[in-house]
Design an enzyme around this catalytic site. Structure first.
Site, short mmCIF file in Angstrom:
data_model
loop_
_atom_site.label_atom_id
_atom_site.label_comp_id
_atom_site.label_asym_id
_atom_site.label_seq_id
_atom_site.Cartn_x
_atom_site.Cartn_y
_atom_site.Cartn_z
N GLU A 82 16.43 77.62 23.90
CA GLU A 82 15.48 76.90 23.06
C GLU A 82 14.30 77.79 22.69
OE1 GLU A 82 14.59 73.74 26.12
OE2 GLU A 82 12.55 74.24 25.53
N CYS A 114 17.71 72.38 27.61
CA CYS A 114 18.07 73.22 28.76
C CYS A 114 19.56 73.28 29.04
CB CYS A 114 17.33 72.74 30.01
SG CYS A 114 15.54 72.95 29.89
N THR A 155 5.80 75.84 35.49
CA THR A 155 7.21 76.13 35.80
C THR A 155 7.96 76.90 34.72
OG1 THR A 155 7.82 73.98 34.86
CG2 THR A 155 7.44 74.07 37.25
N ARG A 202 6.43 60.91 33.18
CA ARG A 202 7.31 60.47 34.26
C ARG A 202 8.67 60.00 33.74
NH1 ARG A 202 4.45 59.68 39.00
NH2 ARG A 202 5.94 58.22 39.81
N THR A 204 10.62 61.60 32.11
CA THR A 204 11.59 62.70 32.21
C THR A 204 12.38 62.63 33.52
OG1 THR A 204 9.94 64.15 33.21
CG2 THR A 204 10.18 64.29 30.84
N HIS A 237 20.51 71.85 37.30
CA HIS A 237 19.31 72.27 36.58
C HIS A 237 18.07 72.10 37.47
CE1 HIS A 237 16.56 73.10 33.42
NE2 HIS A 237 16.02 71.90 33.44
N LYS A 242 11.55 69.93 43.43
CA LYS A 242 11.84 68.62 44.00
C LYS A 242 13.06 67.94 43.38
CE LYS A 242 8.91 65.14 43.40
NZ LYS A 242 7.63 64.41 43.42
N ASN A 269 11.47 77.53 36.16
CA ASN A 269 12.53 76.87 35.40
C ASN A 269 12.92 77.76 34.22
OD1 ASN A 269 14.15 75.24 33.85
ND2 ASN A 269 12.62 73.68 33.44
N SER A 299 17.31 68.10 27.97
CA SER A 299 16.57 66.95 27.48
C SER A 299 17.11 66.52 26.13
CB SER A 299 15.09 67.29 27.37
OG SER A 299 14.54 67.43 28.65
#
Lengths: 347, 131
Positions: A82, A114, A155, A202, A204, A237, A242, A269, A299
């Site tokens: 991307e 991603c 990230t 959130r 996501t 991914h 977390k 990431n 996404s």
């Protein structure tokens, strides 16, 4: 479930991670006086002379070294990202030219946030299995963008991996089966001409990342008649430290099964390269017969899941290991990071 | 920026492809179609290994147009394993760590860009050997 009509596998693979590391604490210190908790320890940052094309070239050269394949035998060079350097002008032709695969080859750039890299990988499986070409190179690579001060800036890293797909009888690992799971879920996007992506906070998490990753992985396992206990490794991914652990636990994987492919604390990431470079770290150490479950997330949204079985131990043949790239690191501060990202206007 | 000029040299910049002399077997880089040693015609392509060592170097603080973003950077003369001397930028190394005789390897990087709207020029640089 998608299963190739004739056995196909990974005949070569390679990775790339730039040298620079920005500790997440630097971002927290600048924007929140150090009060914001950090989602990773540090992230990789591409040098001023690096972009998705240059990083893809190095990963692809590593893949070629491991395979011993002549570049002129590669019938497709596909780059998923991307952060392609040009809005219009393929990255893939630059990579194909640099590795010596031109002119008689297919070349294309792929886009699906991603998971652009794994969709190129999945298409490569079909391209080779269908007899369209003997080898196809699928690359997932990013030099990810995060708006200064945004949660993504902690990230958004740089790096990725390349996989040379060919017949299973000459492969390091066989792709046993794959599966894709997609829905129209707008959790993250970047509009035309915008420099930085937007995300839905959130949102996501549960409806986007966890729903797609666990749905794709669990469906593939059930279609194959397998459970998490049948796999030696799981990698998915890694947007932060977390999410992948939580997704893995929901699917029944232990921390031991996830450890080898978890690179996010060290390199951040890497977007389209994230689970793919995790897979290279696993393949560097995996033994013949061991089985790996790989699940991407892009996404928008979707996940591709793959069951991969090692046929033989990987031989470096001059290729650089993923661990060597991860351990090569020069820590930078936020000022240098800002310079490397080109945020200073000189003229 | 001269697009055609850069396009003509793509193979030598991306892949370090020079020439080998069919008469004296000398390796030639950049390609020039005439052997500098025996002065015979030499048009056979030859892909260099990309490994070599630093022969000499200097650090640039006042860069030419198009290279300002990278200052300070080190340019070096690299003695390739096959013989020729090549001038190129070093990358992935701090200037204070460069030394004559240091083993280096070729990588493909962005050499320059023609502003925000122009083309990106890719080509060879050298870094400390990783393997």
């Amino acid at each position: 479930m998608m299963k190739a009509s004739r056995p196909v596998g990974i005949v070569g693979y390679g990775s790339y991670v730039p040298r620079y590391r920005l500790p997440a604490q630097e971002v927290s210190q600048l924007w929140t006086d150090g009060n914001s908790p950090v989602p990773v320890r540090e992230k990789s940052v591409n040098g001023i002379d690096e972009d998705v094309a240059t990083m893809s070239i190095e990963a692809a050269r590593n893949a070629l070294k491991r395979s011993g394949v002549e570049p002129q035998d590669i019938g497709a060079v596909w780059v998923g990202s991307e952060s392609h350097p040009y809005a219009v002008k393929p990255t893939s032709t630059i990579v194909a030219e640099a590795i010596g695969a031109t002119p008689y080859t297919q070349a294309a750039d792929w886009q699906f946030a991603c998971k652009a890299g794994t969709e190129a990988f999945q298409a490569s499986i079909g391209f080779v299995a269908g007899g369209m070409t003997r080898y196809a190179m699928a690359i997932g690579m990013d030099a990810a963008q995060g708006r200064p001060g945004d949660a993504l800036e902690y990230t958004a890293g740089a790096g990725g991996a390349a996989f040379l797909v060919g017949a299973a009888d000459e492969a390091i690992a066989e792709v046993e089966a794959s599966l894709s799971f997609v829905t129209d879920t707008p959790d993250f996007w970047r509009r035309q001409y915008e420099k930085f992506p937007e995300h839905a906070g959130r949102f996501t998490g549960e409806p986007a990342y966890f729903h797609h990753v666990t749905s794709a992985a669990s469906k593939l396992m059930s279609e194959m008649g397998l459970t998490s206990k049948d796999f030696d490794y799981f990698v998915c991914h890694q947007p932060n430290a977390k999410f992948p652990l939580k997704a893995g636990e929901e699917l029944g994987f232990s921390r031991d099964q996830m450890k080898a492919g978890m690179l996010v604390n060290d390199i951040g990431n890497t977007y389209a390269g994230s689970c793919m470079i995790g897979l290279t770290a696993i393949m560097d150490i995996a033994k013949p017969g061991e089985r790996i479950l790989v699940t991407s997330f892009g996404s928008g949204a979707g996940s591709d899941a793959f069951s991969i079985r090692m046929l033989r131990a990987s031989e470096p043949r001059g290729a650089i290991s993923t661990r060597a790239y991860v351990e090569r690191r020069k820590v930078i501060d936020y000022a240098m990071y800002t310079r490397l990202k080109g945020y200073y206007k000189l003229n | 920026m001269e697009v055609a000029r850069y396009w003509r040299t793509t193979r030598q910049r991306y892949q370090l492809v020079g020439e080998v002399c069919p008469n004296c077997s000398g390796k030639i880089f950049p390609p020039r179609d005439v052997c500098p040693t025996c002065e015979k015609e030499a048009k056979t392509p030859f892909a260099f290994s990309g490994v070599g060592e630093v022969y000499s170097y200097s650090t640039v603080y006042q860069a030419a147009a198009g290279y300002e973003k990278a200052t300070p950077y080190t340019v070096a003369m690299i003695r390739l394993a096959e013989g020729p001397l090549v001038s190129a930028q070093l990358t992935d190394i701090d200037d204070k760590d460069v030394a004559i005789g240091m083993p280096v390897e070729m990588v493909t990087r962005v050499l320059r860009e023609d502003g925000d709207r122009g083309m990106l020029v890719y080509g060879y640089k050298f870094r400390p050997v990783m393997v």
